[in-house]
Design an enzyme around this catalytic site. Structure first.
Site, short mmCIF file in Angstrom:
data_model
loop_
_atom_site.label_atom_id
_atom_site.label_comp_id
_atom_site.label_asym_id
_atom_site.label_seq_id
_atom_site.Cartn_x
_atom_site.Cartn_y
_atom_site.Cartn_z
N LYS A 280 0.84 -1.20 0.00
CA LYS A 280 0.00 0.00 0.00
C LYS A 280 0.87 1.25 0.00
CE LYS A 280 -3.99 1.96 2.51
NZ LYS A 280 -4.91 1.75 3.66
N SER B 190 -9.95 -0.74 6.99
CA SER B 190 -9.40 -0.53 5.66
C SER B 190 -8.73 -1.74 5.04
CB SER B 190 -8.41 0.64 5.68
OG SER B 190 -9.07 1.87 5.87
N SER C 224 -9.75 1.77 2.85
CA SER C 224 -8.90 2.55 1.97
C SER C 224 -7.86 1.73 1.22
CB SER C 224 -8.17 3.62 2.80
OG SER C 224 -7.30 3.03 3.76
#
Length: 537
Positions: free
Chosen positions: A116, A215, A191
């Protein structure tokens, strides 16, 4: 500009009243559950890769080329990656050379891993999907990334996300919108949507995400993969760009429980660079991942499972509710003892979470001023420089949460918002403690619905925030949780996946992995492959 914005109207709705899931926020799926019994149980990508390399069946370079080819074919539609590493083949070649020399391989040798974009990677862009960090290349690796590399893992690239982790759809990225591999018109969740979608589309074997309020778990549910959020402190946060420091954790995605568990084992442990990391021993999670042939008729006999009552009340899509109930029945068939449990403070968790997370973000993101950190927009006066740099560098969602947090921390509202939110947090911890004293694990849906359409909730932040109601309480309590696919509901070209959330006691990821692995390997239809891959090698 940030300084000219007014506190959002939604602030008037933030007092810590009990939050009811609105029926209007659930629209993605119908009540009919699709039969997936023709699909066989999934196989671990990490273990398969290791066996193939050690047997000489294939090489690390051949494996890397196949994944890079799949990225080239699917990335124009999906947009999972913000950056693909130029060193993938070079790193793979080094592994092949070690094999040729007879050297010992690390447990992640040849495993292609997405990271990420809010997790620092040395020499690679690490932007948190924000314009304010658009050209930032860290001079160091996050501890989790460093551990992966030391064990032979190959970072294939940086995955898309909601800016600074603030969002539930990956639409809040400053650079691109990621699509769901199951239906390109739908969101992958957020996210960590890029990390989840990349694993679902087999663009990488496993990936790292971050979980502040769900997330990792919510996008895992939307994309039909396994998402594992560890106990707060299990994994070092050094090198993770802070959103809400008391809530943030680095988590793992995999197509199987075994993959997520082995990745967690690789990155876990105390780190002197993170004072919140725990010195608790890290169990050998790999021992949980037995072949299905070794399972007895009731391999989970006597395991106590509590079904959280509040998570199946009004506002949850009927298809999600049915899939969760069927998953509970499957656990019972495996020998689990099911009971219904109540978390009295459950409905207070969502507003408390957004007060605490926004408050911490307003502090953490103050460092991005265009002088010490972040891209600078020149101005004649210092205050104007701050205003212009932050105003142009931050997106709308980030600005709104900074304002919410600043408002909650202000002298006139601190007691009414932030202090009360922390009191609620204490109540939530007590609720979980009581429930887990009577049960080995707790279960719930991972989200109130399956994936919804891109743009469907972009203009209604409260509806989007409401979708986090299943996950935020776990972060407030600092507990481990895992989401794994448990069924499909109607929607998209071949159905939409929904996930089952399993919650455990602090530092008891081992039990979650054991129960989750057996559940996954014995569940008909547990190998969830999106239709996008039907014509992709």
């Amino acid at each position: 500009m940030l300084s000219t914005l007014q506190p959002p109207r939604s602030l008037s709705l933030l007092p810590l009243r009990r939050f009811q899931i609105s029926k209007t926020i659930v629209s993605a799926a119908s009540s009919k559950t699709i039969d997936t019994s023709v699909i066989s149980p999934p196989q671990s990508q990490i273990l398969t890769t290791r066996r193939s390399l050690l047997s000489g069946e294939t090489t690390a370079v051949e494996i890397a080329k196949s994944y890079l080819s799949r990225i080239r074919l699917t990335e124009p539609q999906l947009k999972c990656f913000l950056h693909v590493s130029e060193n993938v083949l070079k790193d793979a070649q080094e592994i092949d050379q070690r094999i040729a020399k007879g050297e010992e391989l690390g447990p992640l040798a040849g495993v292609l891993i997405g990271v990420k974009d809010n997790i620092c990677t040395q020499g690679m862009p690490s932007t948190a999907a924000s314009r304010i960090l658009e050209h930032y290349r860290p001079p160091f690796d996050a501890t989790a990334v460093k551990k992966i590399k030391e064990l032979g893992g190959i970072v294939v690239g940086k995955t898309n996300m909601d800016e600074f982790g603030m969002g539930s759809t990956t639409e809040a990225s400053a650079f691109q919108v990621t699509a769901n591999p199951w239906d390109l018109s739908r969101v992958p969740g957020g996210s960590s949507g890029g990390s989840a979608a990349a694993v679902a589309a087999r663009q990488c074997m496993v990936s790292l995400g971050s979980d502040t309020g769900g997330s990792v778990r919510q996008p895992a549910s939307f994309c039909g993969v396994v998402g594992l959020k560890p106990t707060y402190g299990r994994v070092s946060r050094f090198g993770l760009m802070a959103y809400a420091s008391s809530l943030d954790v680095i988590g793992c995605f995999g197509s199987t429980v075994a993959d997520a568990g082995m990745l967690l084992h690789a990155i876990s442990g105390y780190d002197r660079f993170d004072s919140t990391s725990s010195k608790q021993d890290v169990p050998e999670f790999q021992s949980q991942f037995l072949s299905v042939d070794h399972f007895e008729s009731k391999p989970l006999n006597g395991v106590k499972v509590g079904i959280i009552r509040e998570t199946l009340e009004d506002g949850v899509d009927s298809g999600v509710r049915s899939a969760t109930q069927e998953a509970a029945s499957h656990l019972e068939a495996l020998g689990c003892i099911l009971t219904e449990v109540s978390l009295p403070s459950f409905s207070l968790g969502l507003p408390a979470y957004y007060v605490i997370a926004s408050s911490e973000s307003s502090s953490n993101l103050s460092r991005y001023d265009g002088v010490r950190y972040g891209n600078q927009v020149m101005a004649e006066e210092l205050n104007k420089l701050y205003e212009c740099s932050r105003g142009e560098g931050f997106g709308g969602e980030v600005k709104m949460r900074i304002l919410m947090g600043t408002y909650a921390l202000s002298a006139g509202y601190y007691d009414a918002y932030y202090k009360r939110a922390q009191q609620v947090r204490t109540l939530i911890r007590k609720d979980f403690k009581a429930a887990l004293e009577q049960n080995d694990i707790l279960i719930s849906p991972a989200a109130p619905s399956a994936a919804y359409k891109i743009g469907e909730k972009k203009d209604d932040p409260l509806a989007m925030y409401a979708g986090d109601i299943m996950t935020v309480n776990v972060n407030l309590a600092g507990l481990p949780a895992m989401v794994l696919p448990c069924g499909l509901v109607e929607g998209g070209p071949s159905g939409l996946p929904v996930g089952l959330q399993m919650i455990g006691a602090a530092f008891d990821e081992e039990k979650l992995l054991k129960v989750g692995h057996i559940f996954e390997q014995t569940l008909k239809g547990s190998s969830f492959v999106p239709p996008l891959l039907a014509n992709v090698a």
